[in-house]
Design a protein around this motif. Structure first.
Motif, PDB file in Angstrom:
ATOM      1  N   GLN A  54      46.988  36.597 -28.985  1.00  0.00           N
ATOM      2  CA  GLN A  54      47.966  37.517 -29.588  1.00  0.00           C
ATOM      3  C   GLN A  54      47.336  38.853 -29.949  1.00  0.00           C
ATOM      4  O   GLN A  54      47.994  39.888 -29.890  1.00  0.00           O
ATOM      5  CB  GLN A  54      48.570  36.895 -30.852  1.00  0.00           C
ATOM      6  N   ASN A  55      46.073  38.828 -30.344  1.00  0.00           N
ATOM      7  CA  ASN A  55      45.372  40.055 -30.716  1.00  0.00           C
ATOM      8  C   ASN A  55      44.286  40.314 -29.675  1.00  0.00           C
ATOM      9  O   ASN A  55      43.230  39.692 -29.720  1.00  0.00           O
ATOM     10  CB  ASN A  55      44.758  39.913 -32.109  1.00  0.00           C
ATOM     11  N   PRO A  56      44.506  41.221 -28.722  1.00  0.00           N
ATOM     12  CA  PRO A  56      43.541  41.437 -27.646  1.00  0.00           C
ATOM     13  C   PRO A  56      42.210  42.001 -28.131  1.00  0.00           C
ATOM     14  O   PRO A  56      41.225  41.958 -27.396  1.00  0.00           O
ATOM     15  CB  PRO A  56      44.249  42.414 -26.707  1.00  0.00           C
ATOM     16  N   LEU A  57      42.165  42.494 -29.362  1.00  0.00           N
ATOM     17  CA  LEU A  57      40.899  43.003 -29.877  1.00  0.00           C
ATOM     18  C   LEU A  57      39.893  41.866 -30.082  1.00  0.00           C
ATOM     19  O   LEU A  57      38.693  42.056 -29.882  1.00  0.00           O
ATOM     20  CB  LEU A  57      41.127  43.761 -31.185  1.00  0.00           C
ATOM     21  N   LEU A  58      40.360  40.684 -30.452  1.00  0.00           N
ATOM     22  CA  LEU A  58      39.437  39.575 -30.708  1.00  0.00           C
ATOM     23  C   LEU A  58      38.661  39.154 -29.464  1.00  0.00           C
ATOM     24  O   LEU A  58      37.433  39.028 -29.513  1.00  0.00           O
ATOM     25  CB  LEU A  58      40.179  38.399 -31.336  1.00  0.00           C
ATOM     26  N   PRO A  59      39.305  38.934 -28.303  1.00  0.00           N
ATOM     27  CA  PRO A  59      38.506  38.621 -27.121  1.00  0.00           C
ATOM     28  C   PRO A  59      37.607  39.788 -26.704  1.00  0.00           C
ATOM     29  O   PRO A  59      36.516  39.571 -26.166  1.00  0.00           O
ATOM     30  CB  PRO A  59      39.524  38.301 -26.032  1.00  0.00           C
ATOM     31  N   ALA A  60      38.046  41.020 -26.972  1.00  0.00           N
ATOM     32  CA  ALA A  60      37.199  42.179 -26.658  1.00  0.00           C
ATOM     33  C   ALA A  60      35.928  42.131 -27.494  1.00  0.00           C
ATOM     34  O   ALA A  60      34.821  42.331 -26.974  1.00  0.00           O
ATOM     35  CB  ALA A  60      37.956  43.480 -26.904  1.00  0.00           C
ATOM     36  N   LEU A  61      36.072  41.857 -28.776  1.00  0.00           N
ATOM     37  CA  LEU A  61      34.900  41.784 -29.654  1.00  0.00           C
ATOM     38  C   LEU A  61      33.984  40.633 -29.248  1.00  0.00           C
ATOM     39  O   LEU A  61      32.754  40.772 -29.260  1.00  0.00           O
ATOM     40  CB  LEU A  61      35.339  41.641 -31.111  1.00  0.00           C
ATOM     41  N   PHE A  62      34.568  39.506 -28.886  1.00  0.00           N
ATOM     42  CA  PHE A  62      33.754  38.376 -28.450  1.00  0.00           C
ATOM     43  C   PHE A  62      33.029  38.714 -27.150  1.00  0.00           C
ATOM     44  O   PHE A  62      31.860  38.358 -26.974  1.00  0.00           O
ATOM     45  CB  PHE A  62      34.629  37.130 -28.280  1.00  0.00           C
ATOM     46  N   SER A  63      33.685  39.422 -26.256  1.00  0.00           N
ATOM     47  CA  SER A  63      33.050  39.850 -25.009  1.00  0.00           C
ATOM     48  C   SER A  63      31.871  40.775 -25.284  1.00  0.00           C
ATOM     49  O   SER A  63      30.817  40.662 -24.650  1.00  0.00           O
ATOM     50  CB  SER A  63      34.066  40.570 -24.122  1.00  0.00           C
ATOM     51  N   ILE A  64      32.045  41.680 -26.223  1.00  0.00           N
ATOM     52  CA  ILE A  64      30.960  42.578 -26.619  1.00  0.00           C
ATOM     53  C   ILE A  64      29.799  41.765 -27.163  1.00  0.00           C
ATOM     54  O   ILE A  64      28.634  42.002 -26.824  1.00  0.00           O
ATOM     55  CB  ILE A  64      31.464  43.617 -27.642  1.00  0.00           C
ATOM     56  N   ASP A  65      30.111  40.767 -28.001  1.00  0.00           N
ATOM     57  CA  ASP A  65      29.062  39.899 -28.546  1.00  0.00           C
ATOM     58  C   ASP A  65      28.308  39.174 -27.432  1.00  0.00           C
ATOM     59  O   ASP A  65      27.081  39.050 -27.485  1.00  0.00           O
ATOM     60  CB  ASP A  65      29.656  38.876 -29.514  1.00  0.00           C
ATOM     61  N   LEU A  66      29.039  38.677 -26.438  1.00  0.00           N
ATOM     62  CA  LEU A  66      28.393  37.986 -25.322  1.00  0.00           C
ATOM     63  C   LEU A  66      27.413  38.897 -24.586  1.00  0.00           C
ATOM     64  O   LEU A  66      26.289  38.493 -24.272  1.00  0.00           O
ATOM     65  CB  LEU A  66      29.441  37.473 -24.330  1.00  0.00           C
ATOM     66  N   GLU A  67      27.845  40.107 -24.312  1.00  0.00           N
ATOM     67  CA  GLU A  67      26.978  41.049 -23.603  1.00  0.00           C
ATOM     68  C   GLU A  67      25.758  41.427 -24.441  1.00  0.00           C
ATOM     69  O   GLU A  67      24.652  41.536 -23.929  1.00  0.00           O
ATOM     70  CB  GLU A  67      27.756  42.304 -23.206  1.00  0.00           C
ATOM     71  N   GLN A  68      25.958  41.613 -25.729  1.00  0.00           N
ATOM     72  CA  GLN A  68      24.823  41.953 -26.590  1.00  0.00           C
ATOM     73  C   GLN A  68      23.870  40.778 -26.729  1.00  0.00           C
ATOM     74  O   GLN A  68      22.655  40.959 -26.795  1.00  0.00           O
ATOM     75  CB  GLN A  68      25.312  42.464 -27.941  1.00  0.00           C
ATOM     76  N   GLU A  69      24.402  39.561 -26.745  1.00  0.00           N
ATOM     77  CA  GLU A  69      23.553  38.373 -26.784  1.00  0.00           C
ATOM     78  C   GLU A  69      22.706  38.285 -25.510  1.00  0.00           C
ATOM     79  O   GLU A  69      21.512  37.975 -25.571  1.00  0.00           O
ATOM     80  CB  GLU A  69      24.413  37.118 -26.945  1.00  0.00           C
TER      81      GLU A  69
END
Length: 94
Positions: A54-69
């Motif tokens: 419902q909130n597309p920002l949450l998967p975006a933030l998780f994607s950013i976390d994955l890339e930074q990890e």
């Protein structure tokens, strides 16, 4: 037939547009970093779209976390290699 719901990539573009004033207010050195975060989010757009959150920002933030990890892991591996090389050099300086 047209789509009734925007795609995740559409939603991500809309988020980036909403944050445009924030980006402009950042120092110049931070603006490319801001852009890179959205690039990270786009890299995982297929998976994020499947989630259909419902909130597309949450998967975006998780994607950013994955890339930074992933970047952190790369740096840790590189550091371990350099430390190992230094240890080997200290034991056998020839």
């Amino acid at each position: 037939m047209g789509r009734t719901n925007p795609t995740y990539r559409d939603a991500l573009r809309a988020i980036q547009k909403r944050w445009a004033d924030f980006r402009r207010a950042l120092r110049r050195r931070d603006q490319p970093r801001f852009d890179q975060l959205f690039e990270y989010a786009r890299e995982h757009a297929d998976a994020s779209g499947l989630l259909n959150h419902q909130n597309p920002l949450l998967p975006a933030l998780f994607s950013i976390d994955l890339e930074q990890e992933a970047r952190l892991e790369d740096h840790e591996e590189r550091l371990a290699e350099l430390e190992q090389r230094e240890l080997s050099h200290q034991r056998d300086p020839n």
